[in-house]
Design a protein around this motif. Sequence first.
Motif, short mmCIF file in Angstrom:
data_model
loop_
_atom_site.label_atom_id
_atom_site.label_comp_id
_atom_site.label_asym_id
_atom_site.label_seq_id
_atom_site.Cartn_x
_atom_site.Cartn_y
_atom_site.Cartn_z
N ALA A 451 0.84 -1.20 0.00
CA ALA A 451 0.00 0.00 0.00
C ALA A 451 0.87 1.25 0.00
O ALA A 451 2.06 1.20 0.34
CB ALA A 451 -0.93 0.01 1.21
N LEU A 452 0.28 2.36 -0.39
CA LEU A 452 0.95 3.65 -0.31
C LEU A 452 0.82 4.15 1.12
O LEU A 452 -0.29 4.30 1.64
CB LEU A 452 0.30 4.65 -1.29
N ARG A 453 1.98 4.39 1.78
CA ARG A 453 1.97 4.72 3.21
C ARG A 453 2.78 5.98 3.50
O ARG A 453 3.73 6.31 2.78
CB ARG A 453 2.54 3.56 4.02
N ASP A 454 2.38 6.66 4.58
CA ASP A 454 3.14 7.83 5.01
C ASP A 454 4.25 7.38 5.94
O ASP A 454 4.48 6.18 6.16
CB ASP A 454 2.23 8.86 5.67
N ALA A 455 4.97 8.34 6.55
CA ALA A 455 6.11 8.02 7.39
C ALA A 455 5.73 7.21 8.61
O ALA A 455 6.55 6.47 9.17
CB ALA A 455 6.82 9.31 7.81
N ASN A 456 4.47 7.31 9.05
CA ASN A 456 4.00 6.55 10.21
C ASN A 456 3.50 5.17 9.84
O ASN A 456 3.06 4.41 10.72
CB ASN A 456 2.89 7.33 10.92
N GLY A 457 3.53 4.86 8.55
CA GLY A 457 3.05 3.55 8.11
C GLY A 457 1.55 3.50 7.84
O GLY A 457 1.01 2.43 7.54
#
Length: 643
Positions: A451-457
Amino acid sequence: MKFVKFRPSHTRPATVARGRFAPALVTALTALALLGVVPVAAHASSGISQYDQPKYPASFTHFDYADPDVPVHGTLNFQNYDEAQSYDSLNPYLVRGSPAPYIKTLMFDTLMQRSWDELASEYALIANDVEVAPDLTSATFHINPAARFSNGDPITAADVKYSFDTLESPQASPVFSAQFSVIKRAVVIDKSTIRFDFKQAERDGPLIAGDLPVFSPKWGMRADGTRPPFDQIATSPPIASSAYLIEARKNDKAITYRRNPTYWASDLPTRRGMFRFERINFRLYLDQYTKLEAFKAGNDDVDVEYSATQWARKYVGKNFKNGLLKKGEFDDGPAQMQGFLFNLRKPMFKDPRVRRALGLAFDYDWMNRMMFYGQYRRTNSYWEASPFGATGMPGPKELALLEPLRGSIPPEAFGPMLKQPDTIPPHSLRDNLKQARDLLAQAGWHYRDGALRDANGTAMSIEFMDDQPGMDRLTLPYMQALGNLGIQTNFREIDSALYQKRLDNFEYDMTTFIYPPVTIPGIELTRRFGSAAASQPGSENYPGIKSKAVDSLIKSALSATTLDDLEAATRALDRVMIYSYYLVPQYYSPGARIGYKNTLGFPKVVPNSYQYEDWVINYWYLKPAKTPGAAATAAAASGSAAH
């Protein structure tokens, strides 16, 4: 194609695309006063214009787009209006509930009537003239002595003040307090005279005041003479100030309006050739397919079509072959802005690079070719097909407005106007998705663990909300492209009442929405894009735009004293908003597609700017029967009064 009208007037209308009308007289001095060029003595006039003089002279008898000679007779069987699938309120001024179809226009007249073939002019209706103060800080309206409510009561200045004060109160939808926000107060001078004081010198203030709908203080009054709070008047039939009354309500999906035989304004120039049906039936269907089949079977008289596929493939059958049903395409004026709206209140949409990336995933060219039969054009502006939209490089006046904002607006706004990404060779969706991937990475979103995730996952997950069956055909290909970027998506279809409630309370991720077109930008800018409206439930700032730069350019537009200045301000605003990526622009149709029975007629002149359904309801008519036999056939085709 979807067409969503903003609620509750959803007029535009209550703005500028819809209108209010009557006789016109503006001297050169009055025109100069409206322009703010020179101070002059106030002068009463039955017609005013925001710029220059009104088109229609004092002696005019009807609007060019009206047919004054057709009689009032017959029944119009109409379908869904405002996409409502049901209604639960007879009060169109509340934030809650779904109002009965078109009740606002059919039952409530305004002080003056907007013209549909001018930028910004209006003519006498309830008010037979208006005096604009030389310094533009007030406008005084004189009520026509003949003006009456449907219960026979004369319309007075006190009724007008009551209407204004009510719409300004928390009991009414905030859409209306925003619409009339330029007005400081309403002051009753005498029984027939009311003055509106503006918060500051307002070029368009008199026209905004002229848009005020007027309703009776007796509406909803109890038997003991007490009046319930306005927001509790939802099921009491209104005391009409306009041409129609409610005749019958079968359930929450049907309503019949009957023309008031004693409607006082029938012969005013602004009403001649308007409201030509004795009765208007509305039947609300759950989806566009059932609606179309009802029309094809001859159960309804008109079907305004927003689906290119339906228009190209489904308007066939025996009633088209035998000539009972026809297809008509009519020219239109400025285009609406339709797009996938971002809810900027969601953290994942805060970064403009994310919003730009998601826009790159929309393949308009494939959709128009494969799904829409090439009937649409790409939207590149909030004022498409209008002189107020930006094109090419900014001009000197635009740059003068943009330069003080440098550093707080996208630097691209100083360059050529953005052309939406395309997939016409040598471009391709694959190349666009690569650009999108890079932009997402710059914004801190990376693909990992499926999945596309941000820095926090946290995975990016988007719910597309809609209330119209068939919109999944538009949304699913877009969702598939977003899936290629690793974005999780789902499509949720809900009924129109719940959709509007969630929209009013900003409870959505993305949705397809339309900002209806206006002939000339004005106070609706603050409702749609102003920072103050972003946190106000029920406002029209659905994206949640909070930008000091946008607010500054809106202020420039509202304070413009010439048409040239207004065009410069809206074009500068257009550049900033397009390059801020508040939505993913979709497409627009260059004209109206209307199916109709051969028993219906319409004026030869089509207005310059109009809501398609409004034009049919307001100005079409049942053709007079030529023979007794033809009369019986026409009555059977259009529906009897008991239908």
